[in-house]
Structure formats: structure tokens, C-alpha cells
Enzyme design. Structure first.
Site, PDB file in Angstrom:
ATOM      1  N   HIS A 265     -19.582  12.596   1.930  1.00  0.00           N
ATOM      2  CA  HIS A 265     -19.762  10.542   2.593  1.00  0.00           C
ATOM      3  C   HIS A 265     -21.449  10.636   2.730  1.00  0.00           C
ATOM      4  O   HIS A 265     -21.753  12.870   3.135  1.00  0.00           O
ATOM      5  CB  HIS A 265     -19.040  11.078   4.290  1.00  0.00           C
TER       6      HIS A 265
ATOM      7  N   ARG B 268       1.199  -1.289   0.032  1.00  0.00           N
ATOM      8  CA  ARG B 268       0.221  -0.452  -0.154  1.00  0.00           C
ATOM      9  C   ARG B 268       0.638   1.210  -0.214  1.00  0.00           C
ATOM     10  O   ARG B 268       0.306   2.376  -0.580  1.00  0.00           O
ATOM     11  CB  ARG B 268      -1.235  -0.133   1.465  1.00  0.00           C
TER      12      ARG B 268
END
Length: 199
Positions: free
Chosen positions: A113, A71
Site C-alpha cells: 500500500h 460478489r
């Protein structure tokens, strides 16, 4: 022309269908909006979000986690892709990956969101709101930090929860508000009317 400044440049990151991206692409057709989409990046190939960008004549790039050793390496590569376009700020529009320190460092990154943060962070916000029996939920525009939906809140819009709502029906109504909120806030940030300092 005097008095007309160049539009702010943004990079938009997507993971799916790109409906939030489309709202930004449509808004940016108006010169008065003050924002131009420089590039659209994705963490997956062959998604509608990338096709939307291509149809609009916007440059695209793909940065898949699996193409890198870990990552951290992916984060550095994503940061380099963004930096090469020199955007004024970055918008994550349905981008389903946590950004790492290389991407976050020194940049303003805006996310939306589908809940009224700090309530119901994470990937199942609409389902969680219904499960808790709330009567009002909504959408939040916030700056991205190293946490999951924990960055400073810039703006919110409320959405009533109806007695017969399903996750799908509620999410569709939230998405309408989410698109409007994102377009409004990105434009205001591009024109210098809103941003981290003025939240």
C-alpha cells in the site's frame, strides 16, 4: 541437488499495468530468489499486467465481477482459480478489489500500500497524505484481511515528501520503494526467512 529446495509458488493478482508484477517476474529469474510465479490472475481483460505474464511464459486467468451473479459468487470463483494452482501464498500487486471470505480463508495473502499504514488507507493514499501536509509517507507491506488495508503489517519503508511534490511525483518515488520492498519480502517469505509468524 542436495540442500536446494524447490522454490515457493505464488499466484499474483493484478488490475492494471503490472509494474509490481514485473519486479517479481524479474526477481524470480534468479534461482536463488526462492519464488516462482505459478499464475497471474486479473479482474479485467486486456491489461498490461496480463501481457507481462504472457511474455514471461506464466499462465494467466481472468475473473471479472460482472460475469457472476454477485460478489459472493465471484469470490468463490476466484478462490477456486487460486486453489487450482496450489500456491504457497498469494500476492495482490495493484489488485483493486476487496477479497471475500472464500478467497481469504486459509491462505496467506500479501499486499503493498502506498502509505505508512494505519495512516491513509484506501484508494487515494498519496493524495490524502499530501492533503494532510505530512512530511513523511511511504509504503507498507501487510497481510490481507477482510478490511480495507487493515491487516497485520509486515514491513514499511519511509519516503520524504518534498515541498514541490505533486501526487504523481510523490507516487513515483513511493513506487520505487514499494517494488523493492515487495521483491525483498516475497523472496524472504519464499525462502522461509519471513512471514506472518515472524512479523
Amino acid at each position: 541437488m542436495l540442500g536446494v529446495s524447490a522454490p515457493a509458488g505464488i499466484v499474483v493478482l493484478v488490475s492494471g499495468s503490472g509494474t509490481l508484477l514485473q519486479a517479481l517476474l524479474d526477481a524470480s529469474l534468479d534461482p536463488a530468489y526462492g519464488v516462482r510465479v505459478l499464475a497471474v490472475g486479473a479482474d479485467r481483460d486486456d491489461i498490461e499486467g496480463l501481457r507481462r505474464a504472457e511474455r514471461a511464459g506464466v499462465e494467466t486467468f481472468v475473473c471479472r465481477v460482472r460475469d457472476f451473479a454477485d460478489r459472493g459468487a465471484w469470490d468463490v470463483a476466484l478462490a477456486a482459480e487460486i486453489a487450482s494452482r496450489a500456491p504457497d501464498f498469494v500476492v495482490t500487486a495493484g489488485f483493486m478489489k476487496i477479497l471475500g471470505p472464500a478467497t481469504l480463508e486459509g491462505r496467506t495473502i500479501l499486499n503493498t500500500h502506498p502509505a505508512l499504514l494505519p495512516s491513509f488507507p484506501g484508494a487515494h493514499a498519496v493524495r490524502d497524505a499530501l492533503a494532510h501536509g505530512v512530511k513523511v509517507t511511504g509504503t507498507t507491506a501487510h497481510l490481507v484481511d477482510a478490511g480495507v488495508d487493515t491487516g497485520p503489517i509486515l514491513a514499511q519503508r519511509a519516503v520524504q515528501v518534498l515541498d514541490d511534490d505533486t501526487e504523481e511525483s510523490l507516487h513515483e518515488r513511493i513506487k520505487v520503494q514499494e517494488r523493492e520492498l515487495l521483491v525483498e519480502l516475497v523472496g524472504a517469505m519464499g525462502r522461509g526467512e519471513a512471514g506472518p509468524a515472524g512479523r
